[in-house]
Scaffold this motif. Structure first.
Motif, PDB file in Angstrom:
ATOM      1  N   ARG A 146      30.720 -56.036  25.487  1.00 66.05           N
ATOM      2  CA  ARG A 146      31.641 -55.736  24.391  1.00 66.05           C
ATOM      3  C   ARG A 146      32.330 -57.024  23.943  1.00 66.05           C
ATOM      4  N   ASN A 147      32.822 -57.003  22.721  1.00 67.47           N
ATOM      5  CA  ASN A 147      33.495 -58.184  22.197  1.00 67.47           C
ATOM      6  C   ASN A 147      34.688 -57.768  21.365  1.00 67.47           C
ATOM      7  N   ILE A 148      35.558 -58.741  21.090  1.00 70.06           N
ATOM      8  CA  ILE A 148      36.753 -58.515  20.294  1.00 70.06           C
ATOM      9  C   ILE A 148      37.000 -59.737  19.425  1.00 70.06           C
ATOM     10  N   LEU A 149      37.636 -59.534  18.302  1.00 69.72           N
ATOM     11  CA  LEU A 149      37.925 -60.610  17.361  1.00 69.72           C
ATOM     12  C   LEU A 149      39.218 -61.311  17.760  1.00 69.72           C
ATOM     13  N   ILE A 174      46.187 -54.487  15.278  1.00 70.88           N
ATOM     14  CA  ILE A 174      45.215 -53.676  14.546  1.00 70.88           C
ATOM     15  C   ILE A 174      45.310 -54.039  13.071  1.00 70.88           C
ATOM     16  N   MET A 175      44.202 -53.853  12.374  1.00 72.37           N
ATOM     17  CA  MET A 175      44.152 -54.099  10.941  1.00 72.37           C
ATOM     18  C   MET A 175      43.377 -52.972  10.285  1.00 72.37           C
ATOM     19  N   GLN A 176      43.537 -52.852   8.971  1.00 71.79           N
ATOM     20  CA  GLN A 176      42.829 -51.824   8.208  1.00 71.79           C
ATOM     21  C   GLN A 176      41.348 -52.148   8.158  1.00 71.79           C
ATOM     22  N   ALA A 177      40.519 -51.288   8.710  1.00 74.86           N
ATOM     23  CA  ALA A 177      39.082 -51.509   8.697  1.00 74.86           C
ATOM     24  C   ALA A 177      38.517 -51.181   7.327  1.00 74.86           C
ATOM     25  N   LYS A 178      37.363 -51.779   7.020  1.00 72.85           N
ATOM     26  CA  LYS A 178      36.696 -51.478   5.753  1.00 72.85           C
ATOM     27  C   LYS A 178      36.195 -50.046   5.786  1.00 72.85           C
ATOM     28  N   GLN A 179      36.586 -49.294   4.794  1.00 73.61           N
ATOM     29  CA  GLN A 179      36.259 -47.876   4.761  1.00 73.61           C
ATOM     30  C   GLN A 179      35.276 -47.584   3.641  1.00 73.61           C
ATOM     31  N   GLY A 180      34.367 -46.681   3.924  1.00 71.50           N
ATOM     32  CA  GLY A 180      33.464 -46.198   2.901  1.00 71.50           C
ATOM     33  C   GLY A 180      34.049 -44.986   2.188  1.00 71.50           C
ATOM     34  N   ASN A 184      37.885 -41.768   6.959  1.00 71.68           N
ATOM     35  CA  ASN A 184      39.277 -41.604   7.351  1.00 71.68           C
ATOM     36  C   ASN A 184      40.010 -42.935   7.261  1.00 71.68           C
ATOM     37  N   PHE A 185      41.118 -42.983   6.499  1.00 67.54           N
ATOM     38  CA  PHE A 185      41.877 -44.212   6.337  1.00 67.54           C
ATOM     39  C   PHE A 185      42.829 -44.476   7.504  1.00 67.54           C
ATOM     40  N   SER A 186      42.900 -43.570   8.467  1.00 60.19           N
ATOM     41  CA  SER A 186      43.763 -43.772   9.625  1.00 60.19           C
ATOM     42  C   SER A 186      43.097 -44.622  10.705  1.00 60.19           C
ATOM     43  N   ILE A 187      41.826 -44.964  10.530  1.00 65.86           N
ATOM     44  CA  ILE A 187      41.116 -45.776  11.508  1.00 65.86           C
ATOM     45  C   ILE A 187      41.523 -47.239  11.328  1.00 65.86           C
ATOM     46  N   ARG A 188      41.838 -47.909  12.423  1.00 69.58           N
ATOM     47  CA  ARG A 188      42.231 -49.306  12.402  1.00 69.58           C
ATOM     48  C   ARG A 188      41.307 -50.113  13.311  1.00 69.58           C
ATOM     49  N   GLN A 189      41.034 -51.349  12.903  1.00 69.64           N
ATOM     50  CA  GLN A 189      40.169 -52.247  13.660  1.00 69.64           C
ATOM     51  C   GLN A 189      41.030 -53.130  14.567  1.00 69.64           C
ATOM     52  N   PRO A 190      40.751 -53.175  15.880  1.00 70.58           N
ATOM     53  CA  PRO A 190      41.582 -53.998  16.768  1.00 70.58           C
ATOM     54  C   PRO A 190      41.168 -55.469  16.738  1.00 70.58           C
ATOM     55  N   TYR A 191      42.133 -56.323  16.968  1.00 68.28           N
ATOM     56  CA  TYR A 191      41.885 -57.757  17.133  1.00 68.28           C
ATOM     57  C   TYR A 191      43.015 -58.343  17.957  1.00 68.28           C
ATOM     58  N   LEU A 192      42.839 -59.578  18.398  1.00 68.66           N
ATOM     59  CA  LEU A 192      43.827 -60.235  19.257  1.00 68.66           C
ATOM     60  C   LEU A 192      44.405 -61.434  18.516  1.00 68.66           C
ATOM     61  N   ARG A 193      45.713 -61.410  18.271  1.00 67.64           N
ATOM     62  CA  ARG A 193      46.401 -62.540  17.643  1.00 67.64           C
ATOM     63  C   ARG A 193      46.813 -63.499  18.751  1.00 67.64           C
ATOM     64  N   VAL A 194      46.145 -64.630  18.834  1.00 70.05           N
ATOM     65  CA  VAL A 194      46.254 -65.535  19.970  1.00 70.05           C
ATOM     66  C   VAL A 194      47.543 -66.346  19.871  1.00 70.05           C
ATOM     67  N   VAL A 195      48.273 -66.407  20.992  1.00 68.62           N
ATOM     68  CA  VAL A 195      49.463 -67.257  21.101  1.00 68.62           C
ATOM     69  C   VAL A 195      49.308 -68.279  22.229  1.00 68.62           C
ATOM     70  N   GLY A 196      48.207 -68.210  22.951  1.00 67.84           N
ATOM     71  CA  GLY A 196      47.921 -69.179  24.008  1.00 67.84           C
ATOM     72  C   GLY A 196      46.448 -69.130  24.345  1.00 67.84           C
TER      73      GLY A 196
END
Length: 250
Positions: A146-149, A174-180, A184-196
């Motif tokens: 698995r991977n993450i942004l 989380i961010m708004q994922a591209k929706q077709g 469902n607009f309630s789905i969010r895409q996870p990512y990691l905002r790096v601080v270190g």
């Protein structure tokens, strides 16, 4: 505190009688012991907006781009300007729908959504996205990795190349994922905002190999032998008889 020490050093560098020059400081976080979820697979919705530490291998790096930190806006009707701060990470900015400037008596009121962005007057920082894949030892048998942004900015941009093992501290966001259409607009895409971000010496593609004193002595003893090259050539594909010239070229 580390931030207080940095502030005192900046203040001490200003000569007496001069106004201090405003400087932007980026603070990196590091931890000697991991906290939060131990592996990438243990990240869940309960960790959203929390600080976590994750280790893995960087498999891809995107091109650096400019991320706006403060957006300059101008009203198209009364030419009123204002500065709006942008949210960090991959979040954008919500433009105000109404102009707050008090209109003169008899003047035409500003319409709805009057603001336009002034790109040249806005402030930006460098931002880059990385793809972090879980370590091979953390992948269960028969499962795909698995991977993450990851999102890095400013001084962390273009510091890590693909293939490097890293330990990262960041805010699970989380961010708004591209929706077709019809999704469902309630789905969010996870990512990691790096601080270190810290590069692991073990298994890193950019670190220098390390050997013990005994191994170095064995290398020297082997190099001092007169037939060391012949032994190296003979160790290449020993099951294949002959072809010494091909083995020497390899």
């Amino acid at each position: 505190m580390a931030s207080s020490a940095v502030l005192m050093s900046l203040q001490a560098s200003v000569e007496e009688g001069e106004e201090p020059v405003q400087q932007e400081v980026q603070v990196f976080l590091y931890s000697d012991s991991p906290f939060g979820p131990k592996t990438l697979r243990e990240l869940s919705s309960e960790h959203v907006s929390k600080l976590v530490t994750i280790s893995g291998i960087v498999t891809a790096a995107g091109k650096p781009r400019a991320k706006a930190t403060h957006v300059a806006l101008q009203c198209s009707n009364c030419k009123n300007t204002k500065i709006v701060a942008c949210k960090p990470g991959l979040s954008g900015v919500n433009l105000p729908r109404r102009c707050e400037l008090q209109q003169l008596e008899g003047a035409e009121p500003c319409p709805l959504d009057p603001f336009v962005v002034l790109p040249d007057s806005s402030k930006y920082v460098d931002q880059q996205t990385l793809k972090l894949q879980e370590s091979p030892e953390d992948i269960p048998t028969g499962e795909l990795p698995r991977n993450i942004l990851l999102v890095v900015d400013r001084h962390m941009v273009q510091k890590i190349v693909p293939g490097t093992r890293v330990t990262t501290i960041g805010i699970f966001s989380i961010m708004q994922a591209k929706q077709g259409k019809g999704e469902n607009f309630s789905i969010r895409q996870p990512y990691l905002r790096v601080v270190g971000l810290e590069e692991d010496s073990e298994g890193s593609s950019r670190s220098s190999p390390t050997f013990t004193l005994e191994e170095e002595q064995n290398f020297r003893d082997f190099a001092s032998q007169s037939d060391c090259l012949d032994r190296i050539f003979g160790s290449i594909a020993p099951s294949i008889f002959g072809s010494p010239d091909i083995k020497r070229s390899i």
